[in-house]
Design a protein around this motif. Structure first.
Motif, PDB file in Angstrom:
ATOM      1  N   THR A   1     -14.208 -55.007   3.488  1.00 44.41           N
ATOM      2  CA  THR A   1     -12.755 -54.948   3.644  1.00 44.41           C
ATOM      3  C   THR A   1     -12.374 -54.821   5.115  1.00 44.41           C
ATOM      4  O   THR A   1     -11.193 -54.933   5.464  1.00 44.41           O
ATOM      5  CB  THR A   1     -12.159 -53.797   2.812  1.00 44.41           C
ATOM      6  OG1 THR A   1     -13.045 -52.670   2.876  1.00 44.41           O
ATOM      7  CG2 THR A   1     -12.017 -54.205   1.364  1.00 44.41           C
TER       8      THR A   1
ATOM      9  N   ARG B   1     -12.252 -52.365   7.408  1.00 44.96           N
ATOM     10  CA  ARG B   1     -11.482 -51.256   8.008  1.00 44.96           C
ATOM     11  C   ARG B   1     -12.416 -50.182   8.561  1.00 44.96           C
ATOM     12  O   ARG B   1     -12.218 -48.996   8.319  1.00 44.96           O
ATOM     13  CB  ARG B   1     -10.557 -50.618   6.956  1.00 44.96           C
ATOM     14  CG  ARG B   1      -9.157 -51.188   6.922  1.00 44.96           C
ATOM     15  CD  ARG B   1      -9.087 -52.428   6.124  1.00 44.96           C
ATOM     16  NE  ARG B   1      -7.739 -52.953   6.008  1.00 44.96           N
ATOM     17  CZ  ARG B   1      -7.449 -53.992   5.248  1.00 44.96           C
ATOM     18  NH1 ARG B   1      -8.384 -54.600   4.557  1.00 44.96           N
ATOM     19  NH2 ARG B   1      -6.225 -54.431   5.179  1.00 44.96           N
TER      20      ARG B   1
ATOM     21  N   SER C   1     -13.765 -60.427   1.869  1.00 41.46           N
ATOM     22  CA  SER C   1     -12.671 -59.836   1.094  1.00 41.46           C
ATOM     23  C   SER C   1     -12.233 -60.698  -0.097  1.00 41.46           C
ATOM     24  O   SER C   1     -11.588 -60.205  -1.022  1.00 41.46           O
ATOM     25  CB  SER C   1     -11.477 -59.540   2.009  1.00 41.46           C
ATOM     26  OG  SER C   1     -11.067 -60.707   2.662  1.00 41.46           O
TER      27      SER C   1
ATOM     28  N   ASP D   1     -13.655 -60.267  -4.690  1.00 40.38           N
ATOM     29  CA  ASP D   1     -12.931 -59.032  -5.002  1.00 40.38           C
ATOM     30  C   ASP D   1     -12.934 -58.717  -6.497  1.00 40.38           C
ATOM     31  O   ASP D   1     -11.977 -58.185  -7.026  1.00 40.38           O
ATOM     32  CB  ASP D   1     -11.491 -59.132  -4.471  1.00 40.38           C
ATOM     33  CG  ASP D   1     -10.730 -60.278  -5.103  1.00 40.38           C
ATOM     34  OD1 ASP D   1     -11.335 -61.032  -5.897  1.00 40.38           O
ATOM     35  OD2 ASP D   1      -9.528 -60.421  -4.825  1.00 40.38           O
TER      36      ASP D   1
ATOM     37  N   THR E   1     -11.021 -53.071  -3.176  1.00 40.70           N
ATOM     38  CA  THR E   1     -10.545 -51.950  -2.352  1.00 40.70           C
ATOM     39  C   THR E   1     -10.520 -50.668  -3.182  1.00 40.70           C
ATOM     40  O   THR E   1     -10.567 -50.706  -4.414  1.00 40.70           O
ATOM     41  CB  THR E   1      -9.121 -52.216  -1.833  1.00 40.70           C
ATOM     42  OG1 THR E   1      -8.269 -52.356  -2.979  1.00 40.70           O
ATOM     43  CG2 THR E   1      -9.048 -53.472  -0.979  1.00 40.70           C
ATOM     44  N   GLN E   2     -10.379 -49.554  -2.496  1.00 46.55           N
ATOM     45  CA  GLN E   2     -10.228 -48.273  -3.214  1.00 46.55           C
ATOM     46  C   GLN E   2      -8.979 -48.301  -4.087  1.00 46.55           C
ATOM     47  O   GLN E   2      -8.980 -47.806  -5.202  1.00 46.55           O
ATOM     48  CB  GLN E   2     -10.082 -47.129  -2.223  1.00 46.55           C
ATOM     49  CG  GLN E   2     -11.161 -47.004  -1.198  1.00 46.55           C
ATOM     50  CD  GLN E   2     -11.113 -45.638  -0.552  1.00 46.55           C
ATOM     51  OE1 GLN E   2     -11.670 -44.687  -1.090  1.00 46.55           O
ATOM     52  NE2 GLN E   2     -10.460 -45.531   0.578  1.00 46.55           N
ATOM     53  N   GLU E   3      -7.912 -48.894  -3.536  1.00 42.16           N
ATOM     54  CA  GLU E   3      -6.650 -48.965  -4.275  1.00 42.16           C
ATOM     55  C   GLU E   3      -6.853 -49.705  -5.603  1.00 42.16           C
ATOM     56  O   GLU E   3      -6.422 -49.266  -6.662  1.00 42.16           O
ATOM     57  CB  GLU E   3      -5.628 -49.703  -3.412  1.00 42.16           C
ATOM     58  CG  GLU E   3      -4.245 -49.750  -3.973  1.00 42.16           C
ATOM     59  CD  GLU E   3      -3.293 -50.353  -2.946  1.00 42.16           C
ATOM     60  OE1 GLU E   3      -3.600 -51.443  -2.407  1.00 42.16           O
ATOM     61  OE2 GLU E   3      -2.264 -49.723  -2.680  1.00 42.16           O
TER      62      GLU E   3
ATOM     63  N   HIS F   1      -6.922 -49.449   1.555  1.00 46.20           N
ATOM     64  CA  HIS F   1      -7.391 -50.829   1.722  1.00 46.20           C
ATOM     65  C   HIS F   1      -8.843 -50.931   2.155  1.00 46.20           C
ATOM     66  O   HIS F   1      -9.379 -52.023   2.300  1.00 46.20           O
ATOM     67  CB  HIS F   1      -6.486 -51.570   2.721  1.00 46.20           C
ATOM     68  CG  HIS F   1      -5.040 -51.457   2.378  1.00 46.20           C
ATOM     69  ND1 HIS F   1      -4.539 -51.903   1.175  1.00 46.20           N
ATOM     70  CD2 HIS F   1      -4.000 -50.914   3.042  1.00 46.20           C
ATOM     71  CE1 HIS F   1      -3.244 -51.645   1.124  1.00 46.20           C
ATOM     72  NE2 HIS F   1      -2.896 -51.034   2.245  1.00 46.20           N
ATOM     73  N   ALA F   2      -9.497 -49.797   2.404  1.00 44.66           N
ATOM     74  CA  ALA F   2     -10.951 -49.825   2.641  1.00 44.66           C
ATOM     75  C   ALA F   2     -11.623 -49.934   1.271  1.00 44.66           C
ATOM     76  O   ALA F   2     -10.987 -49.734   0.237  1.00 44.66           O
ATOM     77  CB  ALA F   2     -11.395 -48.556   3.357  1.00 44.66           C
ATOM     78  N   GLY F   3     -12.909 -50.276   1.297  1.00 43.31           N
ATOM     79  CA  GLY F   3     -13.552 -50.513   0.008  1.00 43.31           C
ATOM     80  C   GLY F   3     -14.824 -49.715  -0.178  1.00 43.31           C
ATOM     81  O   GLY F   3     -15.506 -49.371   0.794  1.00 43.31           O
TER      82      GLY F   3
END
Ligand SMILES: Cc1cc2nc3c(=O)[nH]c(=O)nc-3n(C[C@H](O)[C@H](O)[C@H](O)COP(=O)(O)OP(=O)(O)OC[C@H]3O[C@@H](n4cnc5c(N)ncnc54)[C@H](O)[C@@H]3O)c2cc1C
Length: 515
Positions: free
Chosen positions: A73, A75, A95, A98, A117-119, A142-144
């Motif tokens: 991702t 970040r 990315s 996914d 992503t974590q989200e 937004h990091a994964g």
């Protein structure tokens, strides 16, 4: 542009489509930017759609000798973001891979690709009923989890040791072949997603903090949500109390009373959660006495500690009794809270700090990147992106034995150097493995202030140098600290180099990263 480079670009375009080989100057400049000064230039961004395309991109890199630098991702804030260690790499941006490939509620695990992503994972788990938690990482939704695991990142629940628990890697090797680790590489194994220990050498470890392959999926165990979580907050008066509190906490970890990751942070670290630099009261750096006064005005102590207790109501009550008996007398004040008491508490800075940490301990979605905007004069945006917003932020991390004396000495070293360089020495440490504390010394600056970029890197190097002279080595390297791997014994470095040469003879995977 060399003939090899032009040939690689042409072949990548044919393999994944023109639109997914990005060479426009704005996109490249963004990917060349991190939270501190760098000079590396990127050739292109490659955005494959699936594992077959990843394999094709890597094969082309091997055939042409033009290197790729994989990110998930992207970040990796405070450690170099998407910037490769060497000039001329194409960033292999994963990315678009996914998909959540598999979810097993019974065995409590999920298999994810790099772009999840974590989200996304958090939302997915809620949609499944919220019975299982992911272990959230503090930076941004937004990091994964996959990229974070590649760096051996951490969270604070009982599953905070990401690399210690993930298994079943799918890896694209430098020749384009696809390797499965553990039982995932034993056809038909019914343990593939839950047991990394297939017979023979353990291969997962080769692919984190390394440049031996491109990881395109991993399986992550999920923590069954306990009936009750209570978080204990410790107000710690100063260094002497900090040392005793840490020693008392070690015993609680080792005997299993505390299964979460205990956390300790200084006043700079804790006030940074709820406020920005107090420009109206002082010019930088914020001195320790004023930081302590501001913390006190907000109901916060010079040092704060936390630990969460998990289980049924009866189990938590028993753990709480043990914890209070062990910690009482070592700290100034202990406060225990949970969802119910937090909901009823009046709004205050202290409560906001409690809400943030309780979320981290209960599998919540975290968004701490705004903390990095500490020295920016404008308010941090909701969609914080330190790379984009010229936010300066850097980690000096170190592995410490779980001993109060080491922590007290290490944070003093960091504070002295960082203050001398004109920044605020934020320090925290946490334990994701019972006998070790991961120390995180961080500081933030405004990249638009002339000279601060240079001073920040000098401060990093000096803290790292002094840490190392005390035997406190880093546990994770960033672009700014890759040179520190040279401290390992020659035979260890030669062994790593031999594995790299065997797996990636042309040196086209993330050259210069760790190995
Ligand atoms: C305020 C703040 C708080 C933070 N809190 C935390 C925290 O609580 N815990 C924590 O661990 N970190 C934390 N971080 C650091 C960082 O932001 C996180 O670790 C973040 O998860 C890393 O970014 P990412 O997940 O997008 O990984 P990526 O940037 O995608 O990957 C990280 C690196 O791993 C390698 N890599 C990525 N994908 C692959 C792959 N598929 N194959 C091979 N190699 C690969 C690359 O070198 C890449 O640069 C924090 C940072 C900030 C600024």
């Amino acid at each position: 542009m060399s003939a090899a480079t032009a040939g690689a670009l042409r072949r990548w375009r044919a393999a994944i489509g023109d639109a997914h080989v990005v060479t426009d100057a704005t996109a490249l400049a963004a990917a060349e930017t991190t939270t501190y000064r760098t000079a590396q230039r990127i050739l292109a961004l490659l955005r494959p759609a699936d594992v077959a395309q990843v394999s094709a991109c890597v094969r082309i890199a091997s055939a042409t000798g033009v290197p790729v630098y994989p990110v998930s991702t992207g970040r990796n804030w405070g450690y170099g973001s998407r910037v490769p260690p060497r000039d001329g790499c194409a960033v292999l941006d994963l990315s678009r891979l996914d998909r959540i490939l598999d979810y097993d509620e019974e065995l409590c695990c999920v298999t994810v690709q790099p772009g999840v992503t974590q989200e996304r994972l958090h939302r997915f788990l809620r949609e499944q009923g919220g019975r299982l938690w992911m272990d959230g990482t503090g930076s941004t939704p937004h990091a994964g989890p996959l990229g974070n695991t590649m760096e051996r990142g951490f969270g604070l629940t009982a599953y905070g040791d990401h690399v210690g628990r993930a298994c079943a890697y799918e890896v694209v090797l430098a020749d384009g072949e696809i390797l499965h680790t553990g039982y995932r590489g034993w056809p038909g194994s019914r343990s593939a997603r839950v047991d990394r220990w297939s017979p023979g050498p353990q291969l997962d470890g080769l692919f984190t903090q390394s440049n031996f392959g491109v990881v395109t999926a991993i399986t992550i165990p999920l923590m069954p949500a306990p009936e009750l979580t209570q978080t204990a907050m410790f107000d710690i008066a100063g260094d002497a109390q900090l040392a005793t509190a840490i020693d008392a906490m070690r015993a609680l970890q080792l005997d299993g009373t505390v299964r979460s990751a205990p956390w300790f942070g200084n006043h700079y670290r804790v006030i940074g959660v709820v406020m920005r630099f107090p420009w109206h009261r002082t010019a930088p750096p914020l001195r320790p006495e004023l930081a302590a006064a501001i913390a006190a005005e907000n109901g916060l102590a010079p040092w704060t500690g936390y630990a969460a207790l998990y289980g049924s109501a009866a189990q938590v009550a028993a753990s709480r009794r043990r914890l209070l008996a062990a910690m009482r007398g070592t700290v100034r004040r202990i406060e225990v809270f949970d969802d119910t008491t937090l909901a009823a508490a009046p709004i205050s800075a202290r409560r906001n700090v409690q809400v943030a940490i309780h979320r981290a301990y209960t599998g919540g979605l975290l968004n701490a990147a705004q903390r990095a905007y500490w020295r920016k004069r404008d308010p941090a945006p909701a969609d914080a992106d330190p790379d984009r917003d010229r936010v300066g932020f850097i980690f000096v991390n170190t592995s410490l034995p779980f001993r109060g004396d080491d922590v007290v000495r290490a944070q003093r070293v960091a504070a002295e150097v960082i203050l001398d360089h004109g920044f605020e020495p934020s320090f925290s440490c946490h334990s994701i493995r019972e006998r070790v504390l991961q120390g995180l010394s961080t500081f933030a600056w405004d990249r638009d202030v002339p000279g601060d970029d240079e001073r920040a890197l000098a401060a990093h190097d000096e803290v790292a140098r002094r840490f190392i002279s005390n035997g406190w080595y880093p546990f994770r390297l960033g672009l700014h600290s890759l040179h520190l791997r040279d401290h390992a014994e020659p035979v260890q470095r030669r062994t790593v180099a031999a594995i790299k040469a065997a797996l990636d003879p042309a040196g086209i995977l993330a050259p210069g990263r760790y190995a």
